[in-house]
Design an enzyme around this catalytic site. Structure first.
Site, PDB file in Angstrom:
ATOM      1  N   THR A  32       0.821  -1.203   0.000  1.00  0.00           N
ATOM      2  CA  THR A  32       0.000   0.000   0.000  1.00  0.00           C
ATOM      3  C   THR A  32       0.855   1.253   0.000  1.00  0.00           C
ATOM      4  O   THR A  32       1.982   1.253   0.517  1.00  0.00           O
ATOM      5  CB  THR A  32      -0.912   0.014   1.247  1.00  0.00           C
ATOM      6  OG1 THR A  32      -1.544   1.298   1.375  1.00  0.00           O
ATOM      7  CG2 THR A  32      -0.116  -0.223   2.516  1.00  0.00           C
ATOM      8  N   ASP A  33       0.307   2.336  -0.552  1.00  0.00           N
ATOM      9  CA  ASP A  33       1.014   3.614  -0.515  1.00  0.00           C
ATOM     10  C   ASP A  33       1.112   4.168   0.903  1.00  0.00           C
ATOM     11  O   ASP A  33       1.928   5.060   1.176  1.00  0.00           O
ATOM     12  CB  ASP A  33       0.343   4.635  -1.432  1.00  0.00           C
ATOM     13  CG  ASP A  33      -1.100   4.957  -1.059  1.00  0.00           C
ATOM     14  OD1 ASP A  33      -1.677   4.264  -0.195  1.00  0.00           O
ATOM     15  OD2 ASP A  33      -1.662   5.896  -1.650  1.00  0.00           O
ATOM     16  N   GLU A  34       0.327   3.635   1.832  1.00  0.00           N
ATOM     17  CA  GLU A  34       0.350   4.148   3.201  1.00  0.00           C
ATOM     18  C   GLU A  34       1.677   3.899   3.900  1.00  0.00           C
ATOM     19  O   GLU A  34       1.977   4.543   4.908  1.00  0.00           O
ATOM     20  CB  GLU A  34      -0.806   3.551   4.019  1.00  0.00           C
ATOM     21  CG  GLU A  34      -2.168   4.038   3.567  1.00  0.00           C
ATOM     22  CD  GLU A  34      -3.255   3.779   4.595  1.00  0.00           C
ATOM     23  OE1 GLU A  34      -2.980   3.919   5.805  1.00  0.00           O
ATOM     24  OE2 GLU A  34      -4.376   3.439   4.191  1.00  0.00           O
ATOM     25  N   TYR A  53      -1.649  -0.261  11.014  1.00  0.00           N
ATOM     26  CA  TYR A  53      -1.859  -0.982   9.754  1.00  0.00           C
ATOM     27  C   TYR A  53      -0.687  -0.775   8.807  1.00  0.00           C
ATOM     28  O   TYR A  53      -0.077  -1.737   8.316  1.00  0.00           O
ATOM     29  CB  TYR A  53      -3.160  -0.528   9.080  1.00  0.00           C
ATOM     30  CG  TYR A  53      -3.189  -0.819   7.593  1.00  0.00           C
ATOM     31  CD1 TYR A  53      -3.118  -2.130   7.119  1.00  0.00           C
ATOM     32  CD2 TYR A  53      -3.253   0.219   6.661  1.00  0.00           C
ATOM     33  CE1 TYR A  53      -3.109  -2.398   5.749  1.00  0.00           C
ATOM     34  CE2 TYR A  53      -3.249  -0.048   5.298  1.00  0.00           C
ATOM     35  CZ  TYR A  53      -3.177  -1.345   4.852  1.00  0.00           C
ATOM     36  OH  TYR A  53      -3.160  -1.607   3.505  1.00  0.00           O
ATOM     37  N   LYS A 104       2.330  -3.375   7.264  1.00  0.00           N
ATOM     38  CA  LYS A 104       2.569  -3.570   5.827  1.00  0.00           C
ATOM     39  C   LYS A 104       4.011  -3.202   5.469  1.00  0.00           C
ATOM     40  O   LYS A 104       4.656  -3.886   4.670  1.00  0.00           O
ATOM     41  CB  LYS A 104       1.583  -2.739   5.003  1.00  0.00           C
ATOM     42  CG  LYS A 104       0.145  -3.232   5.056  1.00  0.00           C
ATOM     43  CD  LYS A 104      -0.015  -4.657   4.536  1.00  0.00           C
ATOM     44  CE  LYS A 104       0.180  -4.751   3.039  1.00  0.00           C
ATOM     45  NZ  LYS A 104      -0.082  -6.129   2.526  1.00  0.00           N
TER      46      LYS A 104
END
Length: 320
Positions: A125-127, A151, A155
């Site tokens: 994810t870009d997060e 979260y 990741k």
């Protein structure tokens, strides 16, 4: 010889869309593993599993023995979607995220190391990049990883673990990092489905803070197309960003949905902002476009219309 693909989290939002996409665009045989949590599309998975090219196992990636039991063939690729992904839930209780996102990924890496697949695609994810200021350029694959919630931290941890096995053991691993996905089959806890459902029911729509948080939106089928390209032509040990190039504030998205459904903006209600709420996400997808020739099939407006229409039909079936 027809390729065998193992897809973890294949009953989840992006996973089930990816299964449909591969059935439509390839002759691959698919083994789907999903623990069937609250976020899984169980009925849809049951229907898909009737296809002769699909076999399904209701297994958990945190259980190594369960995963080992489906290693009855050599897979061309592990495509690892399985993850806990709801930020609010990770803030309340991070433990399931640590087990699924980190330990689950480690189990797939161990099986890859044992030779059960030729390569592995770690879906991220870009997060993991953290937050951007409005004046900053979008993240590239070389941007520093600075996750701001449990979260995204899990990741980022699984990404680094995967890359460490590429560098240390020369394992054939590729990482993709996507922007916010939207489309059919997404769980109602997520932003766009929640807005659609509350708007359809003329219920108050809660918006964190001032609603000016910016997200880059990617239609799920465009994401599936990108993952298939990476699976077939991507370079091992690389990271590929998959962004929609559709930066929208949350309040813009809400307003557009309300207008599509001919409801009143009086439904909007601003609430206290979420803890550690990232202000802006945006990623640069030039590497994916230049190396693999990826192009998007849908504009944001086209994708949002398809998404809204799908949920309207789902809602009509549920109440009929």
């Amino acid at each position: 010889m027809t390729k065998e693909i193992l897809i973890t989290g294949g009953a989840g939002f992006i996973g089930i869309n990816f299964v449909h996409y591969l059935l439509k665009t390839s002759d691959y045989y698919l083994t789907v593993v999903d623990s069937l949590t609250y976020a899984s599309n169980i009925t849809e998975m049951e229907d898909v599993a009737k296809n002769e090219r699909v076999r399904f196992f209701p297994y958990d990636v945190t259980d190594y023995d369960q995963l080992l039991s489906v290693m009855d063939r050599e897979y061309d690729t592990f495509v690892h979607f399985a993850a806990e992904s709801h930020v609010d839930n990770s803030i309340i209780d991070a433990e399931p995220f640590i087990y699924t996102n980190i330990i689950g990924t480690f189990h797939l890496i161990k099986l890859l190391q044992r030779g059960y697949a030729k390569r592995m695609i770690q879906i991220s994810t870009d997060e993991v990049y953290g937050s951007l200021e409005e004046c900053e350029l979008p993240f590239t694959e070389k941007s520093q990883i600075t996750p701001n919630n449990p979260y995204s931290a899990t990741k980022a941890s699984s990404d680094l673990l995967a890359l460490s096995y590429y560098h240390t053991h020369n394992l054939p691993i590729i990482i993709t990092r996507c922007s916010n996905n939207y489309g059919p089959f997404q769980n109602s806890e997520k932003f766009i489905p929640k807005i659609i459902q509350r708007t359809l029911n003329s219920k108050e729509i809660p918006i964190y803070g001032d609603g000016k948080q910016i997200r880059d939106w990617l239609f799920v089928e465009d994401h599936c197309h990108a993952v298939k390209l990476v699976m077939e032509k991507g370079r091992e040990g690389q990271v590929y960003n998959i962004g929609g190039g559709n930066e929208k504030t949350n309040i813009e998205v809400v307003t557009q949905i309300i207008q599509m459904l001919s409801r009143s903006e009086e439904l909007i209600h601003f609430i206290e902002d979420r803890k550690g709420h990232d202000r802006r996400y945006a990623i640069n997808s030039e590497k994916l476009r230049n190396e693999l020739g990826w192009t998007q099939m849908y504009t944001f407006e086209e994708g949002l219309r398809k998404t809204v229409d799908w949920y309207v039909k789902q809602y009509s079936r549920e109440i009929s």
